[in-house]
Design an enzyme around this catalytic site. Sequence first.
Site, short mmCIF file in Angstrom:
data_model
loop_
_atom_site.label_atom_id
_atom_site.label_comp_id
_atom_site.label_asym_id
_atom_site.label_seq_id
_atom_site.Cartn_x
_atom_site.Cartn_y
_atom_site.Cartn_z
N SER A 299 -26.50 -5.33 -37.18
CA SER A 299 -26.28 -5.49 -35.74
C SER A 299 -24.92 -4.91 -35.38
CB SER A 299 -26.33 -6.97 -35.35
OG SER A 299 -25.17 -7.66 -35.80
N ASP A 300 -24.73 -4.57 -34.11
CA ASP A 300 -23.39 -4.28 -33.65
C ASP A 300 -22.69 -5.62 -33.45
OD1 ASP A 300 -21.11 -2.96 -32.82
OD2 ASP A 300 -22.16 -1.64 -31.44
N TYR A 301 -21.43 -5.60 -33.17
CA TYR A 301 -20.59 -6.79 -33.16
C TYR A 301 -21.19 -7.89 -32.28
CZ TYR A 301 -16.00 -9.11 -33.44
OH TYR A 301 -14.95 -9.97 -33.69
N THR A 302 -21.81 -8.89 -32.91
CA THR A 302 -22.48 -10.05 -32.28
C THR A 302 -23.67 -9.68 -31.41
OG1 THR A 302 -21.10 -10.21 -30.26
CG2 THR A 302 -20.27 -11.31 -32.25
N SER A 303 -24.23 -8.47 -31.59
CA SER A 303 -25.34 -8.08 -30.69
C SER A 303 -26.58 -8.93 -30.89
CB SER A 303 -25.68 -6.60 -30.86
OG SER A 303 -26.22 -6.32 -32.14
#
Length: 754
Positions: A299-303
């Site tokens: 995932s991207d940062y907390t996506s």
Amino acid sequence: MHSGGHTRRMLLKGVSAGALLSALSPAAARIRMTGSARIEALIAGMSLAEKAGQLSIYSDPVRAYGAVVNPGVVTQGLTEIKARIARGEMVGLFNGVGVALGRALQKVAVEQSRTGIPLIFAADVIHGCRTIFPIPLGEAASFDLDLAERTARAAALEASALGVHWTFAPMVDVARDERWGRVAEGAGEDPWLGEMFARARVRGFQGTDLRDPTRVLACPKHFAAYGAVQGGMEYNTADISDTTLWQVHLPPFKAAFGAGALSTMASFNDIAGVPSTANHHLLTEILRDEWGFKGVVVSDYTSEQEVVAHGYAADERDAVVKSLTAGCDISMQSGLYYKHLPELVQSGQVPIAVVDRAVRRVLEVKQALGLFENPYRSLDPARQVNDIRRPETVALAREAGRKSVVLLRNEGNLLPLAKTATIALIGPAISDRADLPGPWAVFPDVASHVTIEEGFRAAMGSHGALHVARGCDYEAPIEGGIASAVAAAMACDVVVLVAGESAGMSGEAQARVDIGIPPAQLALAEAIAATGKPLVVVLRHGRALALTGAVRNAPAILASWFLGSETGHALADLVFGDAAPQGRLPVSFPQSSGQEPFYYNHRSTGRPQTSDEKDYKARYREVTNAPLYPFGHGLTYAAVVYGETMAKGPLVRDGRMIVWATVANTGNRPCHEVAQLYLHARVASVTQPVRVLRGIRHLDLAPGQVVTVSFDVTEADLAYVHQDLRSFADPGLFDVWIAPSAQGGTSATFAMTD
């Protein structure tokens, strides 16, 4: 104690893989098992919590660089982080570097955790590590694929010397709206050029053997269509057709995976209402089932947490279910997978097979990196000294910098300047060392960076005179700034004004509604222009700009992007003529911000503007549809003339055809020209762009030299995505140009037949 014979006897007696793993020490298990057998034994012996740990990555809280580029980084002490590693709570850490502590943390993982699975260390190495190269958009302006491969190789060398195994790069999003700040991280607006740079950068990062401790795992991002966010607004939605998704936004990713990339990062945006991180069609049906991708999705940062805010998941637990089952293997930073997966499996909401599948992918990537055999790979204290800022790496940064600069305008051959001249160097960036790296440079060695003033002084030596004045700040006036700048200009033969964006105005979370030069700098430019002194404008920027006033009208303009460590030397090489300009625009410069999104390869409408017609045509009232500077544009210090494009047709399906044109240097200086091949389908079942780039040739031309440049054209060059999402070419008539830009050249016509 645990002999090979003992191990074999246990297997013969039918002891489970899990029991075998428990019976052996982690080190012994790694030694005695290899390949899939090792991975399956590990999976069979892991607890649910340990499996969830292998699917969770966190910003390094000890070697904390992450706070520079990420929001909400939680600081934890060394004791706490070691305890978490020992409990198997994480697959690895990102955005921390340093060999000594990296080795210490890895030792905890392999010697104290129950499974002995090594950590993976990741980082955002976007355009260099300690030595910073031009931002990716700037480097794309070189149109030089070999250069991109070499800078990625050099970045991998430095990153791996600092303990990094995995880089969250390259960014391969096609970006057609210059308001989006992350345009700076990619290769611009053209899908074909994006494919070429994606391949080159993956090859540079990974090489041919990921076990090589000087290489890093590449992570093409952001999957997918992040460059299509509406209005160029960061984190916004992308609402595009399937044909646009497949023809524009997916090809660079497919090219990167074809080059061997074994990871990808899900994008923040949704596509047609489904967030990418939880998009089963995207992450499983396309990526894995159709393309056969074998690596991991992070995932991207907390996506994965943000699918709740999207309104696609009811709560955190629902977000975990939807993201993991969609095909997002690793949760970044939120900790949701570690927090919720054990209970979700126990309650039956997530099948254990889905968890095991994701863990298997993660372990296979670690195995591909050679971490099981050599957990301390890329954690060599000697390399941390010897492979950082090597002379050849610094020289490469200078080469990349000068090859990335685009000469937009040069009226009266004002450039190059004589080193004997008296020059006023003006602008907020001229001596600002801290701003030189540009956006998304996490680990720069700022003290070693060469400012523009330093570069000019080194080039001029004692031959001429340099007067400097800041004039204003990037976005605000300074007291007496304009007066001092005007005084410097009046005392000199020529002015070099450095104007544009600061590093903080480009990159993630830096969307702009107005992509012009900030008002404080415009006021400075007007005052300088009023002196009547010859004016050279050097732009610093992370996107195409909408130029106005004195900046737009300056007789000489260089688009220099953010050039990195060797900015001063690279610019001086070009300004004083020690090198020939090579750069070509990878993005179109609009006449006005209001034209965005603006890109050369648009489809033709039913009412195209084909002349100066204003009424009842597809255009704005205030401006024509022409760019200020088109995609592919870039001048040299010599006049270059293209002959007519010639085509030897017809093209038979599955065959090839040659097109050619003469290119002549009619000037009195050597030059570097970049010839470009463009194609257009006259009639198609889905309307096609007015031109598409399909080839580039680099030409070094001596004064008076004439060469014939040729390209092969095949059916693949003419193929496009149809409504059923199959890609192939239709027979019919095509236009072809060999040209210096997307608006230049004369066309030839040919037919493709079955």
